[in-house]
Design a protein around this motif. Structure first.
Motif, PDB file in Angstrom:
ATOM      1  N   THR A   1     -70.574 -66.890 -28.193  1.00 51.27           N
ATOM      2  CA  THR A   1     -70.641 -68.092 -29.159  1.00 51.27           C
ATOM      3  C   THR A   1     -72.131 -68.462 -29.074  1.00 51.27           C
ATOM      4  N   ASP A   2     -72.991 -68.053 -28.474  1.00 54.86           N
ATOM      5  CA  ASP A   2     -74.407 -68.271 -28.609  1.00 54.86           C
ATOM      6  C   ASP A   2     -75.190 -67.780 -29.873  1.00 54.86           C
TER       7      ASP A   2
ATOM      8  N   LYS B   1     -62.413 -72.649 -25.490  1.00 59.22           N
ATOM      9  CA  LYS B   1     -62.476 -72.450 -26.508  1.00 59.22           C
ATOM     10  C   LYS B   1     -63.402 -71.160 -26.508  1.00 59.22           C
ATOM     11  N   ALA B   2     -64.382 -70.988 -25.688  1.00 58.53           N
ATOM     12  CA  ALA B   2     -65.541 -70.068 -25.866  1.00 58.53           C
ATOM     13  C   ALA B   2     -65.083 -68.773 -25.027  1.00 58.53           C
TER      14      ALA B   2
ATOM     15  N   GLU C   1     -72.182 -65.701 -36.226  1.00 55.23           N
ATOM     16  CA  GLU C   1     -71.007 -64.770 -36.262  1.00 55.23           C
ATOM     17  C   GLU C   1     -71.629 -63.540 -36.860  1.00 55.23           C
TER      18      GLU C   1
ATOM     19  N   THR D   1     -62.923 -67.162 -27.770  1.00 53.64           N
ATOM     20  CA  THR D   1     -63.563 -66.746 -28.804  1.00 53.64           C
ATOM     21  C   THR D   1     -64.120 -65.141 -28.208  1.00 53.64           C
TER      22      THR D   1
ATOM     23  N   SER E   1     -72.767 -66.903 -23.392  1.00 56.44           N
ATOM     24  CA  SER E   1     -71.396 -66.895 -24.097  1.00 56.44           C
ATOM     25  C   SER E   1     -71.591 -66.041 -25.479  1.00 56.44           C
TER      26      SER E   1
END
Length: 540
Positions: free
Chosen positions: A318-319, A345-346, A322, A349, A316
């Motif tokens: 998200t890993d 949510k992932a 930012e 994102t 993902s």
């Protein structure tokens, strides 16, 4: 697939409203060569096709003459070394890509292995790794990290080379014993902190990391080679290395740092000099200090000017932190599953990181992608992200799946660097210097102790001899005693005879008696002393 017309051809779009080309295929999606060093991301759930996408990208760069480095987690990427074959699945998809007769081909490959079992060994010295990365690898706290930095500083001041684990152990032991000498200069060096570092090193050795540290250290230039106009694929066997996540991630971070510090500035080239694929990228950021994260961000931001592109592979987006995610311009997003609120949510994102396409909803498309399908957005000629496209990834021209152990061994032996790193070298470094110094100190201490004992024995002997009366004095004492006794006896006898009126019948004169008794006493004394000296005072 690479050619002059389509460039770094990775996928073709399959959006429902996408205008078709002359052959009925969708729009070609290619990475712009001069933007390939702006890094990238391949994301998606397990089993959605990330490894095949990585293989397609790597062999495309290879055909363009760009060398690549990649970690092979399951052995599947080793197939890039063999020529691919036509299959029913590939034959069915040929019209979709506008390809009639694919030219299946292999890539020149060099296999590497930190443990030296499935490829050429890759080593680095402790000094090259440096205290910051080593601290992360050992899981040290702030105090222990400070002590480790002090040890490195002292080693530099003393001209000590820290090449392998035994060098570091020896330096830690030496600094601990001489801690008081450096307290005012560097601060407290506690025995507890040194002990904690030693225990962490012991655990690392148990994981086999001692094979990684040492010489000959790996030459970064060996990653940037071509053979027959194709870029060489450097494939790291990581199936065993993956069992030690910190060793794996720290090792790859060291490689990036070495590339950054070694390569010259070149700016944006028509094609990158090297593409670095970082699989299981989340391991790089898990449990990493802010200071090290800042360093990673700096390396990733600036290394593109060295002509190096970094492509992270993870489940993902998200890993990825930012600040780093924002620098990854070329993106391929495979399917994600949303079973929990966290998963949803992932997905959102991931969708938000793309430039929206009015033809479909990005978040819905991510959850409905099939295996081999992906959402694709590459940078355009000006460096701006293109509108996201739903696309099908090309099939590899090399073999899909692992090769045999025999094939791997043949390729290792045929490699141009065969034998360069195979035998470890153990030259004089901190361990040998400190051991030699310790031996000299021990020998000097033993010699000093022996000398002191010898001097002590001599003084004892002198004292004993000085306290012991001489033979002549004993002889004179015995003679004097004998003379005195004899004279006293003679005088007593004479007085007694006078009183009683007796007449002495002895024919021996008083003088003769004195001489006889004195001589006898002297003889006895001399005999006794000589016997004592000879028999070691056994006869008294």
């Amino acid at each position: 697939m690479y050619d002059k017309e389509r460039g770094l051809y990775i996928a073709h779009s399959c959006s429902s409203k996408q205008p078709e080309g002359e052959n009925g295929e969708g729009k070609t999606l290619s990475i712009v060569g001069k933007m390939a060093n702006r890094h990238g991301l391949i994301a998606g759930a397990t089993g959605t096709g990330k490894t095949v996408t990585l293989q397609v990208m790597a062999e495309t760069f290879c055909q363009a003459g760009v060398p690549c480095f990649m970690a092979d987690m399951k052995g599947d990427l080793s197939g890039i070394s063999q020529v691919g074959k036509m299959s029913g699945f590939i034959e069915k998809r040929l019209p979709e890509f506008g390809i009639e007769n694919p030219e299946f081909q292999a890539c020149p490959v060099r296999f590497y292995d930190v443990f030296g079992e499935q490829g050429h060994p890759m080593r680095a010295t402790i000094s090259q790794m440096g205290p910051q990365l080593l601290s992360r690898l050992l899981g040290l706290n702030e105090t222990q990290d400070g002590v480790l930095n002090i040890v490195f500083r002292i080693a530099d001041e003393r001209g000590m080379l820290i090449l392998d684990m035994k060098d570091l152990r020896a330096m830690l032991d030496w600094v601990s014993k001489h801690a008081k000498e450096y307290t005012t200069k560097y601060g407290n060096i506690s025995t507890a902190s040194v002990g904690a570092i030693q225990r962490a090193l012991l655990q690392l050795e148990a994981q086999g990391a001692d094979k990684f540290f040492g010489e000959p250290s790996f030459d970064i230039q060996d990653l940037m080679q071509q053979e027959g106009g194709k870029g060489v694929m450097s494939v790291l066997a990581a199936d065993k290395l993956m069992m030690q996540p910190k060793l794996y991630s720290t090792f790859l971070l060291w490689l990036l740092s070495e590339l950054y510090s070694t390569l010259p500035e070149v700016g944006d080239l028509p094609l990158p000099k090297l593409v670095f694929f970082f699989d299981e990228a989340h391991m790089l950021f898990d449990g990493t200090s802010k200071a090290l994260l800042d360093k990673i961000e700096q390396v990733i931001r600036l290394i593109r000017s060295k002509g190096v592109g970094i492509y992270f592979i993870t489940q993902s987006p998200t890993d990825i932190p930012e600040n780093i995610l924002g620098q990854l311009g070329n993106r391929v997003q495979h399917a994600l599953r949303a079973y929990t609120p966290k998963d949803q949510k992932a997905v959102k994102t991931a969708a938000d990181t793309f430039r929206a396409n009015p033809d479909f909803k990005t978040d819905e498309a991510i959850m409905n992608l099939e295996t081999g399908e992906a959402l694709v957005s590459f940078l355009d000629e000006k460096g701006a992200p293109t509108v996201v496209e739903r696309a099908k990834i090309l099939f590899p021209l090399s073999q899909i799946g692992a090769i045999t152990e025999g094939q791997r061994l043949d390729l290792i032996k045929q490699s141009r660097i065969y034998g360069k790193y195979d035998k470890p070298v153990d030259r004089e470094s901190a361990f040998e210097v400190l051991m030699a110094e310790a031996d000299r100190q021990l020998q000097a201490a033993q010699e000093e102790q022996a000398l002191a004992e010898e001097e002590k024995a001599e003084k004892k002997t002198e004292k004993k001899e000085s306290a012991k009366p001489g033979m002549m004095s004993k002889v004179w004492k015995a003679v004097l005693t004998a003379v005195t006794s004899t004279l006293a006896t003679i005088l007593g006898t004479w007085v007694s005879n006078k009183v009683s009126g007796k007449t002495s019948k002895s024919k021996t004169s008083a003088r003769e008696k004195v001489v006889k008794n004195a001589t006898s006493a002297a003889t006895r004394t001399i005999t006794k002393e000589l016997t004592r000296d000879i028999l070691g005072n056994l006869v008294k």
